[in-house]
Write an enzyme that holds these catalytic residues in place. Sequence first.
Site, PDB file in Angstrom:
ATOM      1  N   GLY A 133       2.019  -0.565   0.259  1.00 17.07           N
ATOM      2  CA  GLY A 133       2.303  -1.054   1.134  1.00 17.07           C
ATOM      3  C   GLY A 133       3.736  -1.807   2.037  1.00 17.07           C
ATOM      4  O   GLY A 133       4.304  -0.849   2.289  1.00 17.07           O
ATOM      5  N   LYS A 134       3.154  -2.463   3.297  1.00 17.35           N
ATOM      6  CA  LYS A 134       4.188  -2.196   3.972  1.00 17.35           C
ATOM      7  C   LYS A 134       4.329  -3.650   5.437  1.00 17.35           C
ATOM      8  O   LYS A 134       3.169  -4.443   4.849  1.00 17.35           O
ATOM      9  CB  LYS A 134       4.577  -1.238   5.096  1.00 17.35           C
ATOM     10  N   GLY A 135       5.194  -4.333   5.509  1.00 20.41           N
ATOM     11  CA  GLY A 135       4.865  -5.184   6.291  1.00 20.41           C
ATOM     12  C   GLY A 135       5.951  -5.493   7.739  1.00 20.41           C
ATOM     13  O   GLY A 135       7.157  -5.085   7.301  1.00 20.41           O
TER      14      GLY A 135
END
Length: 419
Positions: free
Chosen positions: A107-109
């Site tokens: 994931g990443k944000g």
Amino acid sequence: MPNEPTINPFETARKQVDIVADVLGLDPGVREILKSPKRTLTVCFPVRMDDGQYRVFTGYRCQYNMARGPTKGGIRYHPQVTLDEVRALAAWMTWKCAVVNLPYGGGKGGIVCDPKGMSRGELERMTRRFASEIAPIIGPEMDIPAPDVYTDSQTMAWIMDTYSMQRGYSVPGVVTGKPIALGGSEGRGEATGRGCAYVIREAAGDAGVKVKGGTVAVQGFGNAGSVAAHILQAEQGAKIVAVSDSKGGIYRPEGLNVPDVEAHKRKTGSVVGFPGAQTISNEQVLETKADILIPAALENQITKKNAERIQAKIVAEAANGPTVPEADEILYQRKIAVLPDILANAGGVTVSYFEWAQDIQGYFWDLVDVNKRLERVMVQSYEQVHKAALDHKVNNRTGAYVLAIQRVVDAIRIRGIYP
Ligand code: NAD
């Protein structure tokens, strides 16, 4: 770079999947799953600034693939954050976690903001509001953020506290990279550099390099680069001959004493001006005569313009994406062993996994235990990547992707497609 066409990182990430899917002979349906981010949340939220005005920020959280477990990846604060950058980084986290066989997806944000122009109070309010906006989709069993560009252990502490306030009890496992006092892990700070040093040690024999007495050049004397240099010198007997930071580089063929260079950088803000060393440019650091080169600063540093002039026998990518694809091919033809980023810098996410495992057990390990487990993961992962590369007659990077994507595909196949 001016006049360079802008490359969409998500298109690059999708193309990489196609290349590996061809090697593995994957069918079109599976390919499309691997090329599609499962879930992406975009949030726009107001923050009260110090001058009393409200400003609306845009943030993203992408959960790329969950077949192997909860998603894992950092949150970055930067003016140039885009949705496609976040998606690409989330895809790369999926493959990185799979290479080292962690039970995680990727994931990443990110938040589009200029953290350098914000006060601590503004950063705290922005972080807490963002944490609360993404709270429905994060959690120890769903998605576990971590620090990335311009976020740190304090940012993680605010996210952990905000999430815990909403739940009504402490949930340390919701993020990693926390301060030790809140359930952070021993060894997390130096895990990326340490993991990189273990992978170099394992690869040296296959690349015909002796680390003990061998020479090393490091571009980017920051967290990852300085720790790798330190460990290669102190624990493996290597000679660090060149290092650099954003202000320039230094060179000393007889070897630099890493703790002294660290002290000089702490005192003056740069490695440049270190007594007894020659000043060289950042480009020269990459082309230094050394057995091992560690790019540990920025992406796109080894290009088709300088790949022919790299003198190292091993290029260990502590940074993410330091080698452009055309340069990769040149290095492979020149029989230079590239230890790809998704393997060489996976020590950080590995100890993040240890942090999460300790948090959810409520039982904490000492530093010796953490480092021993990290070593086991890095040694085994290098062997598996190298074997995959030899089996498929491809370079180490493609070998790492083949191993990672095969693991994700196995999980997808065994689970089956719902309903
Ligand atoms: P950092 O900010 O601690 O260090 C970066 C270093 O690079 C600094 O010393 C900086 O002065 C130097 N630098 C900047 N521009 C440069 C230039 N043009 N030439 C030479 N040096 C330059 O960052 P870090 O955490 O060490 O991260 C470095 C790289 O490693 C990044 O690509 C990051 O994504 C990657 N990485 C880090 C971790 C981690 O846990 N720290 C994990 C995985 C990957």
